[in-house]
Design an enzyme around this catalytic site. Structure first.
Site, PDB file in Angstrom:
ATOM      1  N   SER A 166      52.038  42.947  37.446  1.00 32.61           N
ATOM      2  CA  SER A 166      50.581  42.475  37.708  1.00 32.61           C
ATOM      3  C   SER A 166      50.654  40.888  38.224  1.00 32.61           C
ATOM      4  CB  SER A 166      50.117  42.747  35.910  1.00 32.61           C
ATOM      5  OG  SER A 166      48.840  42.284  36.487  1.00 32.61           O
ATOM      6  N   HIS A 173      48.146  45.016  40.322  1.00 33.21           N
ATOM      7  CA  HIS A 173      47.565  45.111  39.757  1.00 33.21           C
ATOM      8  C   HIS A 173      46.509  44.031  40.537  1.00 33.21           C
ATOM      9  CE1 HIS A 173      48.279  46.704  34.682  1.00 33.21           C
ATOM     10  NE2 HIS A 173      48.389  47.395  35.632  1.00 33.21           N
ATOM     11  N   ASP A 205      50.392  47.862  30.453  1.00 37.96           N
ATOM     12  CA  ASP A 205      50.041  48.757  31.046  1.00 37.96           C
ATOM     13  C   ASP A 205      51.965  48.659  31.505  1.00 37.96           C
ATOM     14  OD1 ASP A 205      48.712  49.376  34.318  1.00 37.96           O
ATOM     15  OD2 ASP A 205      48.929  50.706  32.466  1.00 37.96           O
TER      16      ASP A 205
END
Length: 333
Positions: free
Chosen positions: A157, A184, A277
């Protein structure tokens, strides 16, 4: 179903012969009197199941099970009179891959078998397991025939692109693995990310396309705002579920899909990023036998996702991007 008997006692061999003959659609493949002889016979004629005694001369059943599962895997059930007196050997054999253990049936004073029903029940249970596995492997054969595809799954991310260049720039063009990246990023930037990473990678970087399969020697990036997954037949797919999930595309969703659908194991990595995540999915993969890695704090732009992975004990190793690349090179054969 073809069953082999490995036992050094003639009376027990005859008892097992009688039991096998009483089971519908079964036959005796061969018999051996010790583990070493069993290994030789297995290499020439592989049965569906081996009934392995525990204590035998030359080579015991636990040692034979270890060698067989490492060199020529076959379904093995330990059938022994030594259940209570040799428990460490029993657990040793189970640890090496024996499917089950059962006491050898015995004859009473009238010549009737005692303990036959339990053995028959366990054989039939293993028969169902073998049948299911065979059908599943046939279903998967279109995917996994030919050369094996090795999987390296990476989730990232905030700060991910920099960490990814640190990994990809240190990997050779002939790496025998497919690398799948879930970063992401909004779908409108996915193509640009792939183009940018191509400048740093000797491996070609491309968007993962639905209905295609990952192949060794390529890097794939999740390319939509839906979640990238591997489906039960080994193809890339995109799914909107879970719809209300904060992270899109989700690292956890991809990790869960390979845990459920990918044949074999591989390497899974959680890189820099906010939130959590990937941590739960990484833990599932660790429990399934994957090598799991989290990026270290010093090299992370945001030590969020890898920190949670480390706190859950999901990561087997904590490394910087260059070290991750080195680990991949040394692990992938």
């Amino acid at each position: 179903m073809r069953i082999a008997i490995v036992n050094d006692l003639l009376i027990e061999i005859e008892i097992l012969r009688k039991v096998i003959k009483s089971i519908e659609a079964t036959e005796i493949a061969w018999t051996a009197t010790n583990g070493a002889e069993a290994i030789d016979k297995l290499n020439a004629d592989k049965p569906d199941l081996i009934l392995m005694n525990l204590m035998m001369p030359v080579m015991d059943g636990a040692t034979a099970t270890k060698i067989i599962m490492e060199t020529n895997p076959c379904s093995i059930m330990i059938v022994t009179t030594s259940l209570n007196t040799n428990r460490p050997k029993v657990f040793d054999a189970m640890g090496h891959g024996a499917l089950d253990v059962v006491a050898t049936p015995v004859l009473d004073e009238s010549g009737n078998l005692i303990g036959e029903d339990n053995l028959v029940k366990k054989i039939n249970t293993i028969r169902k397991l073998i049948s299911y596995t065979s059908q599943f492997e046939k279903k998967q054969s279109a995917i996994y025939s030919g050369n094996k595809v090795n999987m390296v799954a990476i989730g990232s991310s905030t700060g991910g692109p920099k960490a990814l260049t640190g990994i990809l720039s240190n990997l050779p063009a002939n790496l025998n693995a497919a690398i799948v990246i879930v970063q992401h990023v909004d779908s409108k930037f996915a193509d640009g990310l792939a183009e940018w990473l191509n400048k740093y990678s000797e491996l070609p970087v491309e968007i993962a396309v639905a209905k295609t399969k990952p192949i060794n020697g390529r890097v794939y990036i999740a390319g939509t705002n839906d979640h990238l997954i591997i489906d039960p037949l080994g193809y890339f797919e995109y799914t909107p579920e879970p719809i209300n999930y904060h992270y899109r595309p989700s690292v956890d969703r991809f990790f869960e899909s390979i845990n459920d659908n990918w044949i074999g194991t591989g390497i899974a990595v959680v890189l820099t990023g906010m939130g959590n995540d990937g941590a739960k999915g990484l833990l599932k993969l660790k429990k399934a036998g994957w090598l799991t890695i989290a990026q270290d704090e010093a090299s992370s732009v945001v030590f969020g996702m890898p920190k949670v992975a480390a706190e859950l004990d999901a990561a087997m190793e904590i490394l910087n991007p260059a070290e991750i690349a080195d680990k991949i090179k040394r692990t992938i054969i």
